[in-house]
Design a protein around this motif. Sequence first.
Motif, mmCIF file in Angstrom:
data_model
loop_
_atom_site.group_PDB
_atom_site.id
_atom_site.type_symbol
_atom_site.label_atom_id
_atom_site.label_comp_id
_atom_site.label_asym_id
_atom_site.label_seq_id
_atom_site.Cartn_x
_atom_site.Cartn_y
_atom_site.Cartn_z
ATOM 1 N N TRP A 140 0.826 -1.199 0.000
ATOM 2 C CA TRP A 140 0.000 0.000 0.000
ATOM 3 C C TRP A 140 0.864 1.254 0.000
ATOM 4 N N GLU A 141 1.998 1.249 0.696
ATOM 5 C CA GLU A 141 2.825 2.448 0.777
ATOM 6 C C GLU A 141 3.302 2.905 -0.604
ATOM 7 N N ASN A 142 3.540 1.945 -1.518
ATOM 8 C CA ASN A 142 3.950 2.319 -2.870
ATOM 9 C C ASN A 142 2.792 2.914 -3.663
ATOM 10 N N LEU A 143 1.603 2.326 -3.470
ATOM 11 C CA LEU A 143 0.423 2.885 -4.130
ATOM 12 C C LEU A 143 0.087 4.256 -3.553
ATOM 13 N N GLN A 144 0.253 4.402 -2.258
ATOM 14 C CA GLN A 144 -0.027 5.680 -1.606
ATOM 15 C C GLN A 144 0.862 6.789 -2.168
ATOM 16 N N ASP A 145 2.119 6.467 -2.404
ATOM 17 C CA ASP A 145 3.031 7.450 -2.996
ATOM 18 C C ASP A 145 2.531 7.908 -4.358
ATOM 19 N N LEU A 146 2.014 6.950 -5.161
ATOM 20 C CA LEU A 146 1.503 7.297 -6.486
ATOM 21 C C LEU A 146 0.236 8.148 -6.391
ATOM 22 N N VAL A 147 -0.643 7.796 -5.445
ATOM 23 C CA VAL A 147 -1.873 8.568 -5.264
ATOM 24 C C VAL A 147 -1.552 10.026 -4.919
ATOM 25 N N LEU A 148 -0.492 10.215 -4.175
ATOM 26 C CA LEU A 148 -0.140 11.557 -3.712
ATOM 27 C C LEU A 148 0.709 12.343 -4.712
ATOM 28 N N HIS A 150 1.535 11.226 -8.324
ATOM 29 C CA HIS A 150 1.463 10.943 -9.765
ATOM 30 C C HIS A 150 1.058 12.215 -10.519
ATOM 31 N N PRO A 151 1.775 12.554 -11.600
ATOM 32 C CA PRO A 151 1.457 13.782 -12.336
ATOM 33 C C PRO A 151 0.136 13.736 -13.104
ATOM 34 N N ASP A 152 -0.382 12.518 -13.329
ATOM 35 C CA ASP A 152 -1.625 12.346 -14.079
ATOM 36 C C ASP A 152 -2.796 12.200 -13.091
ATOM 37 N N GLU A 153 -3.712 13.174 -13.095
ATOM 38 C CA GLU A 153 -4.838 13.138 -12.166
ATOM 39 C C GLU A 153 -5.696 11.893 -12.365
ATOM 40 N N ARG A 154 -5.888 11.498 -13.606
ATOM 41 C CA ARG A 154 -6.684 10.314 -13.909
ATOM 42 C C ARG A 154 -6.085 9.072 -13.257
ATOM 43 N N ARG A 156 -4.117 9.040 -10.607
ATOM 44 C CA ARG A 156 -4.264 9.149 -9.158
ATOM 45 C C ARG A 156 -5.622 8.619 -8.716
ATOM 46 N N VAL A 157 -6.640 8.974 -9.494
ATOM 47 C CA VAL A 157 -7.998 8.507 -9.194
ATOM 48 C C VAL A 157 -8.095 6.995 -9.344
ATOM 49 N N ASP A 158 -7.532 6.458 -10.423
ATOM 50 C CA ASP A 158 -7.581 5.011 -10.662
ATOM 51 C C ASP A 158 -6.873 4.242 -9.551
ATOM 52 N N ILE A 159 -5.705 4.703 -9.168
ATOM 53 C CA ILE A 159 -4.921 4.005 -8.147
ATOM 54 C C ILE A 159 -5.606 4.091 -6.783
ATOM 55 N N PHE A 160 -6.258 5.207 -6.522
ATOM 56 C CA PHE A 160 -7.001 5.349 -5.269
ATOM 57 C C PHE A 160 -8.166 4.359 -5.231
ATOM 58 N N ALA A 161 -8.893 4.253 -6.337
ATOM 59 C CA ALA A 161 -10.006 3.300 -6.409
ATOM 60 C C ALA A 161 -9.484 1.868 -6.255
ATOM 61 N N LEU A 162 -8.361 1.567 -6.920
ATOM 62 C CA LEU A 162 -7.748 0.241 -6.777
ATOM 63 C C LEU A 162 -7.435 -0.040 -5.314
ATOM 64 N N SER A 163 -6.946 0.950 -4.601
ATOM 65 C CA SER A 163 -6.584 0.775 -3.198
ATOM 66 C C SER A 163 -7.806 0.481 -2.334
ATOM 67 N N ILE A 164 -8.933 1.114 -2.642
ATOM 68 C CA ILE A 164 -10.168 0.825 -1.900
ATOM 69 C C ILE A 164 -10.581 -0.625 -2.127
ATOM 70 N N TYR A 165 -10.513 -1.070 -3.381
ATOM 71 C CA TYR A 165 -10.868 -2.464 -3.672
ATOM 72 C C TYR A 165 -9.913 -3.435 -2.977
ATOM 73 N N GLY A 166 -8.620 -3.100 -2.973
ATOM 74 C CA GLY A 166 -7.633 -4.022 -2.422
ATOM 75 C C GLY A 166 -7.518 -4.025 -0.916
ATOM 76 N N LEU A 167 -7.788 -2.880 -0.270
ATOM 77 C CA LEU A 167 -7.599 -2.770 1.173
ATOM 78 C C LEU A 167 -8.893 -2.825 1.975
ATOM 79 N N VAL A 168 -10.007 -2.448 1.329
ATOM 80 C CA VAL A 168 -11.290 -2.376 2.054
ATOM 81 C C VAL A 168 -12.249 -3.478 1.612
ATOM 82 N N ILE A 169 -12.440 -3.622 0.298
ATOM 83 C CA ILE A 169 -13.432 -4.585 -0.199
ATOM 84 C C ILE A 169 -12.875 -6.000 -0.246
#
Length: 220
Positions: A140-148, A150-154, A156-169
């Motif tokens: 998660w720490e590597n994905l978190q770095d990208l969410v914070l 990543h130069p591409d807003e799109r 950042r949104v995709d990786i954040f959604a992926l993190s919700i699926y992977g860590l919560v759902i």
Amino acid sequence: MENEFLNKVEDNAAVPHNELQDLRDVWASWDEGTKQLFYQSYGDISYLLDIRVDKHLFRVIVQFWNSAYKCFTFGEVDLVPTIEEYTALLRCPRFQVRKTYARVFNSQTFAKKLMSISGMSEPWVAAQIQQKGDSKCIPWENLQDLVLTHPDERKRVDIFALSIYGLVIFPKALRHVDEVVIDLFDRLEKGVTPVPAILAETFRSLNTCWKTGVTALIWP
């Protein structure tokens, strides 16, 4: 065996709070434009971050789970989670009910899928992949770095959604997103619905708790 499973349950109960707070902080830092971009693609799954689970109530309810009939039995009343209820909970307009998710084997590799989702290079992705048990995952720490950062807003949104699926759902290895979740998330772009998979995981988890006797073990 039961003590080993109990220790794992206790770890799972303690650590996700850190991940949830990280995710909440990211969401709170976004402006309305970024949040709208998220809603358009992934619905309102961000609300899952604010759900407070009553552990004591959950422990009680699991004791009424009927593993043979896959339902909760309260006296003469049977209650079962349904696809319709889960679809309403996820609140994602892009899901197509007739296109159910099923894992495709011999397709793109885990690394290729992660490259496509994250927009990162193959060497970067290869350096982040770890082996946890019988599957590969990314911390998660590597994905978190990208969410914070990543130069591409799109992205950042995709990786954040992926993190919700992977860590919560679909949480599996603590503070890691599993390769199976990457596969499911990769297929969401094709409009498939993950609802039956999430419902099946609910049944699997409840059966595991019941068979292991974990509700009796962790009851205060």
